[in-house]
Design an enzyme around this catalytic site. Structure first.
Site, PDB file in Angstrom:
ATOM      1  N   HIS A  56       7.682  76.944 -33.954  1.00  0.00           N
ATOM      2  CA  HIS A  56       7.765  77.346 -36.045  1.00  0.00           C
ATOM      3  C   HIS A  56       6.850  76.316 -36.278  1.00  0.00           C
ATOM      4  O   HIS A  56       6.864  75.121 -35.773  1.00  0.00           O
ATOM      5  CB  HIS A  56       9.080  76.855 -36.223  1.00  0.00           C
ATOM      6  CG  HIS A  56       9.516  77.139 -37.796  1.00  0.00           C
ATOM      7  ND1 HIS A  56       9.288  78.595 -37.950  1.00  0.00           N
ATOM      8  CD2 HIS A  56       9.677  76.979 -38.772  1.00  0.00           C
ATOM      9  CE1 HIS A  56       9.419  78.261 -39.885  1.00  0.00           C
ATOM     10  NE2 HIS A  56       9.189  77.354 -39.358  1.00  0.00           N
ATOM     11  N   GLU A  58       1.319  72.944 -32.536  1.00  0.00           N
ATOM     12  CA  GLU A  58       1.567  73.917 -31.589  1.00  0.00           C
ATOM     13  C   GLU A  58       1.279  73.757 -30.279  1.00  0.00           C
ATOM     14  O   GLU A  58       1.792  73.517 -29.501  1.00  0.00           O
ATOM     15  CB  GLU A  58       0.818  75.146 -32.456  1.00  0.00           C
ATOM     16  CG  GLU A  58       2.053  75.904 -33.456  1.00  0.00           C
ATOM     17  CD  GLU A  58       1.590  76.766 -34.324  1.00  0.00           C
ATOM     18  OE1 GLU A  58       2.139  77.935 -33.156  1.00  0.00           O
ATOM     19  OE2 GLU A  58       1.237  76.576 -36.059  1.00  0.00           O
TER      20      GLU A  58
END
Length: 208
Positions: A110, A181
């Site tokens: 996320h 990420e």
């Protein structure tokens, strides 16, 4: 060997980070068995084919009801007998039957520092738009286990990213991907594959 299915809706940059991690051995003892997308045009499927990974589209548009789609998605994952499901930009609510069948074996990336800018309605650029609108100075990304809530599962890893003057949502999105990420998702998979982290009683345990 940890066998994984990667579920993705778009371009698959996080998928590419996983593929690269397996290739360069920053992710050890792991094999991607299948890439599944809800979007037939997702470039992630082409990335999978280029790397000789099974690429499958299971789209809600092809089914008469949401329940039928949910059952088809579960059936497709089950075909590959995977140990872990990795949600790498999968913009579909994970069906309850899938969560139940693979309890403690689904992780998600996320693009914020949970619990900030998460939950219903926070996905893709919307997360970065909200962060900029709020005026935060630090954002980042989170890898967490998936439970029956929305972004509520146990957190495995987080990495902070600075918000810079003049950032647009698109610029910030790219920086979060590059600096957070693409770093922590491969790292989390490696931790699970090599049993340095586990989940028990809704809490995360890091093994020595």
């Amino acid at each position: 060997m940890l066998k994984i299915a990667v579920l993705v809706s778009g371009g698959g940059t996080n998928l590419q980070a996983i593929i690269d991690g397996i290739t360069n051995q920053t992710i050890k003892n792991t094999q991607i068995c299948v890439v599944i997308s809800n979007n037939a045009g997702a470039y992630a499927l082409e990335r999978a084919r280029q790397n000789e990974i099974d690429a499958v589209c299971v789209s809600p548009k092809d089914y008469g009801s949401r329940d039928a789609f949910n059952d088809a998605l579960l059936a497709e994952v089950q075909k590959y007998n995977v140990d872990l499901i990795v949600l790498a930009g999968f913009l579909v609510k994970i069906p309850e039957n899938l969560v139940k069948q693979y309890e403690g074996r689904i992780i998600n990336i996320h693009p914020s520092l949970i619990p900030s800018f998460c939950g219903v309605g926070f996905y893709g650029l919307k997360v970065h738009e909200a962060a900029l609108a709020r005026g935060v100075k630090v954002t980042g990304a989170t890898v967490h286990y998936v439970d029956d809530g929305m972004d509520t599962g146990a957190i495995i890893l987080q990495k902070a990213v600075l918000v810079e003057e003049g950032d647009t949502p698109e610029i910030l999105q790219r920086r979060v991907m590059e600096q957070a990420e693409w770093v922590i998702l491969p790292q989390a998979i490696d931790m699970i594959a090599n049993k340095t982290v586990t989940q028990a009683n809704e809490k995360l345990i890091t093994l020595k």
